[in-house]
Scaffold this motif. Structure first.
Motif, mmCIF file in Angstrom:
data_model
loop_
_atom_site.group_PDB
_atom_site.id
_atom_site.type_symbol
_atom_site.label_atom_id
_atom_site.label_comp_id
_atom_site.label_asym_id
_atom_site.label_seq_id
_atom_site.Cartn_x
_atom_site.Cartn_y
_atom_site.Cartn_z
ATOM 1 N N TYR A 21 0.626 -1.405 -0.040
ATOM 2 C CA TYR A 21 -0.224 0.327 0.035
ATOM 3 C C TYR A 21 0.690 1.142 -0.031
ATOM 4 O O TYR A 21 0.253 2.117 -0.708
ATOM 5 C CB TYR A 21 -0.634 0.448 1.329
ATOM 6 C CG TYR A 21 -1.564 1.337 1.250
ATOM 7 C CD1 TYR A 21 -3.002 1.248 0.244
ATOM 8 C CD2 TYR A 21 -2.006 2.624 2.039
ATOM 9 C CE1 TYR A 21 -3.448 2.143 0.464
ATOM 10 C CE2 TYR A 21 -3.076 3.376 1.978
ATOM 11 C CZ TYR A 21 -3.694 3.169 1.378
ATOM 12 O OH TYR A 21 -4.430 4.339 1.391
ATOM 13 N N ILE A 22 1.931 1.339 0.123
ATOM 14 C CA ILE A 22 2.829 2.779 0.933
ATOM 15 C C ILE A 22 3.029 2.621 -0.837
ATOM 16 O O ILE A 22 3.944 3.578 -1.006
ATOM 17 C CB ILE A 22 3.977 1.932 1.719
ATOM 18 C CG1 ILE A 22 3.506 2.164 3.385
ATOM 19 C CG2 ILE A 22 5.058 3.567 1.941
ATOM 20 C CD1 ILE A 22 2.870 3.270 3.646
ATOM 21 N N SER A 23 3.818 1.719 -1.187
ATOM 22 C CA SER A 23 4.101 1.593 -2.471
ATOM 23 C C SER A 23 3.134 1.868 -3.144
ATOM 24 O O SER A 23 4.265 3.120 -4.478
ATOM 25 C CB SER A 23 4.468 -0.168 -3.344
ATOM 26 O OG SER A 23 5.279 0.032 -4.840
ATOM 27 N N LYS A 24 1.943 1.701 -3.981
ATOM 28 C CA LYS A 24 1.089 2.294 -4.524
ATOM 29 C C LYS A 24 0.967 3.735 -4.242
ATOM 30 O O LYS A 24 0.848 4.842 -4.535
ATOM 31 C CB LYS A 24 -0.139 1.748 -3.994
ATOM 32 C CG LYS A 24 -0.172 -0.029 -4.941
ATOM 33 C CD LYS A 24 -1.550 -0.772 -3.858
ATOM 34 C CE LYS A 24 -0.989 -2.032 -4.649
ATOM 35 N NZ LYS A 24 -3.465 -2.651 -4.261
ATOM 36 N N ILE A 25 1.145 4.653 -2.680
ATOM 37 C CA ILE A 25 0.889 5.783 -2.258
ATOM 38 C C ILE A 25 2.297 6.831 -3.242
ATOM 39 O O ILE A 25 1.970 7.354 -3.343
ATOM 40 C CB ILE A 25 0.761 6.339 -1.348
ATOM 41 C CG1 ILE A 25 -0.224 5.416 0.180
ATOM 42 C CG2 ILE A 25 1.102 7.269 -0.798
ATOM 43 C CD1 ILE A 25 -0.483 5.401 1.555
ATOM 44 N N GLU A 26 3.126 5.996 -3.053
ATOM 45 C CA GLU A 26 4.587 6.730 -3.729
ATOM 46 C C GLU A 26 4.676 6.898 -4.650
ATOM 47 O O GLU A 26 5.602 7.406 -5.472
ATOM 48 C CB GLU A 26 5.943 5.840 -2.740
ATOM 49 C CG GLU A 26 5.456 6.013 -1.234
ATOM 50 C CD GLU A 26 7.201 5.579 -0.601
ATOM 51 O OE1 GLU A 26 7.014 6.063 0.935
ATOM 52 O OE2 GLU A 26 7.915 5.406 -1.221
ATOM 53 N N ASN A 27 3.875 5.344 -5.426
ATOM 54 C CA ASN A 27 3.672 5.587 -7.018
ATOM 55 C C ASN A 27 3.102 5.664 -8.097
ATOM 56 O O ASN A 27 2.854 6.038 -9.262
ATOM 57 C CB ASN A 27 4.403 4.367 -7.785
ATOM 58 C CG ASN A 27 5.225 3.608 -7.401
ATOM 59 O OD1 ASN A 27 6.240 4.145 -7.861
ATOM 60 N ND2 ASN A 27 6.425 2.664 -6.627
ATOM 61 N N ASP A 28 2.011 6.498 -7.181
ATOM 62 C CA ASP A 28 0.751 7.190 -6.462
ATOM 63 C C ASP A 28 -0.380 6.808 -7.364
ATOM 64 O O ASP A 28 -1.457 6.818 -8.782
ATOM 65 C CB ASP A 28 0.920 8.683 -8.372
ATOM 66 C CG ASP A 28 2.362 9.743 -7.203
ATOM 67 O OD1 ASP A 28 1.866 10.181 -6.460
ATOM 68 O OD2 ASP A 28 2.528 10.443 -7.668
ATOM 69 N N ARG A 29 -0.830 5.812 -7.753
ATOM 70 C CA ARG A 29 -1.958 4.207 -8.022
ATOM 71 C C ARG A 29 -2.769 4.690 -6.776
ATOM 72 O O ARG A 29 -3.592 4.293 -7.386
ATOM 73 C CB ARG A 29 -1.322 2.669 -7.527
ATOM 74 C CG ARG A 29 0.157 3.130 -9.104
ATOM 75 C CD ARG A 29 0.493 1.312 -9.662
ATOM 76 N NE ARG A 29 1.351 1.817 -9.011
ATOM 77 C CZ ARG A 29 2.074 0.572 -8.282
ATOM 78 N NH1 ARG A 29 1.593 -1.101 -8.217
ATOM 79 N NH2 ARG A 29 3.302 0.173 -7.780
ATOM 80 N N VAL A 30 -2.453 5.431 -5.670
ATOM 81 C CA VAL A 30 -3.464 5.494 -4.797
ATOM 82 C C VAL A 30 -4.089 6.611 -3.826
ATOM 83 O O VAL A 30 -2.900 6.790 -3.977
ATOM 84 C CB VAL A 30 -4.177 4.258 -3.803
ATOM 85 C CG1 VAL A 30 -3.624 2.514 -3.985
ATOM 86 C CG2 VAL A 30 -2.756 4.141 -2.995
#
Length: 102
Positions: A36-45
């Motif tokens: 989830y942190i990865s998705k935040i940092e990659n602007d996917r969520v």
């Protein structure tokens, strides 16, 4: 060297790296999966306001700094929000809105 932060994800990653924290550690502190942190940092969520506030607290952002850095709100609007929070004795946008909606 000037560092340009354009998105919320970039702001989170920048502050996390400055703190020497891994995605797994931040995820653990937030109670979420590291992906989830990865998705935040990659602007996917886009995380909820509550999650943004928790991230701000963990990574030592000023209240409201993260949305401002990410360009979600202008500096002028953030100044007004901080003034209202101070006047109302609130510490977070969530608590201010919760009390407003009662």
């Amino acid at each position: 060297m000037e560092i340009k932060i354009n998105t919320l994800g970039e702001a989170v990653k920048f502050k996390r790296c400055l703190a020497g924290m891994t995605q797994r550690k931040l995820a653990s502190l937030l109670g979420v999966d590291y992906t989830y942190i990865s998705k935040i940092e990659n602007d996917r969520v886009i995380p909820s306001i509550e999650t943004i506030e928790k991230i701000e607290e963990i990574l030592d952002f000023q209240p409201g700094e993260l949305p401002s850095l990410a360009g979600f709100v202008s500096e002028e609007v953030m100044f007004l929000i901080k003034e209202i929070l101070t006047q109302k004795g609130e510490t977070t946008l969530v608590s201010l809105l919760s009390n407003f909606l009662k």
